[in-house]
Design a protein around this motif. Structure first.
Motif, PDB file in Angstrom:
ATOM      1  N   ASP A 197       0.845  -1.198   0.000  1.00 46.18           N
ATOM      2  CA  ASP A 197       0.000   0.000   0.000  1.00 46.18           C
ATOM      3  C   ASP A 197       0.878   1.245   0.000  1.00 46.18           C
ATOM      4  O   ASP A 197       2.104   1.179   0.074  1.00 46.18           O
ATOM      5  N   MET A 198       0.218   2.410  -0.087  1.00 45.31           N
ATOM      6  CA  MET A 198       0.967   3.653  -0.213  1.00 45.31           C
ATOM      7  C   MET A 198       1.737   4.000   1.057  1.00 45.31           C
ATOM      8  O   MET A 198       2.813   4.599   0.999  1.00 45.31           O
ATOM      9  N   GLU A 199       1.226   3.593   2.209  1.00 42.06           N
ATOM     10  CA  GLU A 199       1.955   3.829   3.448  1.00 42.06           C
ATOM     11  C   GLU A 199       3.272   3.056   3.442  1.00 42.06           C
ATOM     12  O   GLU A 199       4.320   3.562   3.867  1.00 42.06           O
ATOM     13  N   CYS A 200       3.220   1.831   2.940  1.00 39.97           N
ATOM     14  CA  CYS A 200       4.440   1.033   2.832  1.00 39.97           C
ATOM     15  C   CYS A 200       5.397   1.634   1.800  1.00 39.97           C
ATOM     16  O   CYS A 200       6.623   1.500   1.930  1.00 39.97           O
ATOM     17  N   ALA A 201       4.842   2.271   0.775  1.00 39.95           N
ATOM     18  CA  ALA A 201       5.691   2.927  -0.220  1.00 39.95           C
ATOM     19  C   ALA A 201       6.540   4.010   0.436  1.00 39.95           C
ATOM     20  O   ALA A 201       7.735   4.151   0.147  1.00 39.95           O
ATOM     21  N   GLU A 202       5.927   4.793   1.319  1.00 37.65           N
ATOM     22  CA  GLU A 202       6.677   5.837   2.010  1.00 37.65           C
ATOM     23  C   GLU A 202       7.728   5.230   2.938  1.00 37.65           C
ATOM     24  O   GLU A 202       8.841   5.752   3.061  1.00 37.65           O
ATOM     25  N   ALA A 203       7.375   4.122   3.599  1.00 38.98           N
ATOM     26  CA  ALA A 203       8.349   3.431   4.447  1.00 38.98           C
ATOM     27  C   ALA A 203       9.498   2.905   3.599  1.00 38.98           C
ATOM     28  O   ALA A 203      10.667   2.936   4.020  1.00 38.98           O
ATOM     29  N   PHE A 204       9.192   2.416   2.388  1.00 38.19           N
ATOM     30  CA  PHE A 204      10.235   1.936   1.493  1.00 38.19           C
ATOM     31  C   PHE A 204      11.250   3.034   1.208  1.00 38.19           C
ATOM     32  O   PHE A 204      12.462   2.769   1.135  1.00 38.19           O
ATOM     33  N   GLY A 205      10.778   4.257   1.036  1.00 41.37           N
ATOM     34  CA  GLY A 205      11.685   5.369   0.786  1.00 41.37           C
ATOM     35  C   GLY A 205      12.716   5.510   1.895  1.00 41.37           C
ATOM     36  O   GLY A 205      13.905   5.757   1.639  1.00 41.37           O
ATOM     37  N   GLN A 206      12.292   5.334   3.145  1.00 41.46           N
ATOM     38  CA  GLN A 206      13.221   5.392   4.274  1.00 41.46           C
ATOM     39  C   GLN A 206      14.184   4.200   4.253  1.00 41.46           C
ATOM     40  O   GLN A 206      15.383   4.345   4.527  1.00 41.46           O
ATOM     41  N   ILE A 207      13.649   3.036   3.933  1.00 40.36           N
ATOM     42  CA  ILE A 207      14.478   1.820   3.876  1.00 40.36           C
ATOM     43  C   ILE A 207      15.555   1.964   2.808  1.00 40.36           C
ATOM     44  O   ILE A 207      16.719   1.618   3.028  1.00 40.36           O
ATOM     45  N   LYS A 208      15.169   2.478   1.666  1.00 47.12           N
ATOM     46  CA  LYS A 208      16.109   2.631   0.552  1.00 47.12           C
ATOM     47  C   LYS A 208      17.266   3.543   0.942  1.00 47.12           C
ATOM     48  O   LYS A 208      18.425   3.289   0.572  1.00 47.12           O
ATOM     49  N   GLN A 209      16.991   4.597   1.678  1.00 46.51           N
ATOM     50  CA  GLN A 209      18.037   5.538   2.081  1.00 46.51           C
ATOM     51  C   GLN A 209      19.044   4.916   3.040  1.00 46.51           C
ATOM     52  O   GLN A 209      20.180   5.388   3.142  1.00 46.51           O
TER      53      GLN A 209
END
Length: 371
Positions: free
Chosen positions: A65-77
């Motif tokens: 979901d979109m909330e997980c998408a935002e969390a992914f952004g943090q994970i990627k960094q």
């Protein structure tokens, strides 16, 4: 040991998932997938780091979901290993993670929906310079294909893949890889063999939902081993109901057995019998656990008696042959020293690490001279 594999690999187009080349003449990459809650950034980052430390080249993260998408952004960094995002149903999630730095977009065209949505995902991939993985799965075929074939078949998987490959071809997008997964070994193997002759793109191999650690390892070894021996496959994921780190270990073991990758220690060990002069099984269990951190390729033979021991030891970088009253160590095929049983594992580990250090130094000297 003989290092050259007799396998003639299928020549495929090369793409890049982050800094990892997939296809062409690149080594077959090994990947896994996180099973943490993507919203738990700390736990997901920690698991990604463990997968990478075990030798994982690529890691896939589910983004439901979109909330997980935002969390992914943090994970990627916070991670350096290339990350593939697993997208289902909502194409807008794919658009968002492409902006946030995904290294590859894994989509199942059967549940993404209309062609215009697939087109939007392709454009996002093009704009951000990232490849796509078309992931066809026997459990989620399009409804019309389910009706046409009555049940999942290899032909149905191939038709689904070709349908969505045609979408990408029409959009002049060629940086993609394809998987055609089924939990049935025969179906998956046949589907991959059919598609291999029809496209130039790299193939991501896997037997989906293969099972637990033991049964899944067996099923994956049979299925992927058959394909890899045919020269088919550019990246692999072993799907196990187990710690993702185990998937990496099994993947490398499969590739090492076929001489397609040589990362870490390749143990040659006997199953043991009443002739053994030391506890072979106990020794192997301890060595594998202690030496998991070693990534330098090294052949180590651990044989319990003098019947096959000398022959195997002479072909390895370092070999242990059981003997009475003492065991004999060979280094580069030559007898080196004897080891007593009372400190056998400690002494053997030290000698292996010393040989690894020597090999790393030799390789570094070669690199320095070439530079």
């Amino acid at each position: 040991m003989i290092s050259q594999s007799p396998i003639n690999r299928r020549q495929s187009r090369q793409i890049h998932v982050g800094n990892v080349p997939v296809g062409g003449n690149a080594p077959i990459s090994v990947q896994s997938m996180t099973n943490t809650n993507t919203l738990d950034v700390e736990a997901t980052v920690e698991q990604i780091e463990r997968i990478a430390a075990a030798g994982g080249d690529i890691v896939r993260v589910s983004v439901p979901d979109m909330e997980c998408a935002e969390a992914f952004g943090q994970i990627k960094q916070r991670t350096s290993v290339p990350l593939v995002t697993d997208i289902h149903f909502d194409y807008r999630i794919a658009l968002r993670v492409a902006e946030l730095g995904a290294d590859c977009l894994r989509i199942n065209p059967g549940n993404i929906g209309r062609e215009d949505r697939v087109r939007a995902v392709v454009q996002a991939a093009r704009d951000n310079g990232i490849p796509i993985r078309i992931g066809v799965n026997a459990g989620s075929l399009e409804k019309d294909l389910q009706k046409k074939y009555g049940e999942p078949t290899a032909a149905a998987l191939v038709e689904s893949a070709l349908r969505h490959i045609e979408y990408l071809d029409r959009l002049d997008f060629h940086d993609f890889k394809v998987s055609l997964k089924a939990s049935d070994v025969f179906m998956a193997v046949e589907a991959y063999r059919q598609i291999a002759d029809r496209i130039e793109q790299p193939l991501h191999l896997g037997i989906t939902e293969a099972g637990g650690l033991r049964s899944g390892t067996v099923k994956s070894s049979i299925g992927l081993g058959s394909l890899l021996m045919d020269g088919i496959g550019d990246t692999v994921r072993i799907s196990l109901a187990a710690d993702p780190v185990e998937e990496i270990k099994v993947g490398y073991d499969i590739l090492k057995s076929l001489r397609l990758r040589s990362k870490g220690i390749n143990f040659i060990a006997c199953p043991s019998c009443s002739r053994q002069n030391f506890d072979v099984i106990g020794t192997m269990n301890q060595l594998e656990e202690r030496l998991e951190d070693v990534m330098t390729p090294l052949d180590v033979a651990v044989i319990g008696c003098v019947v096959n021991g000398p022959g195997e030891a002479k072909e390895a970088d370092l070999g242990l042959t059981g003997g009475s009253p003492n065991n004999l160590i060979y280094i580069d095929g030559k007898p080196a020293r004897k080891l007593r049983n009372d400190h056998l594992v400690d002494d053997l580990e030290a000698m292996i690490r010393e040989r690894v250090a020597q090999k790393e130094a030799e390789e570094q000297n070669v690199i320095t001279r070439e530079a």
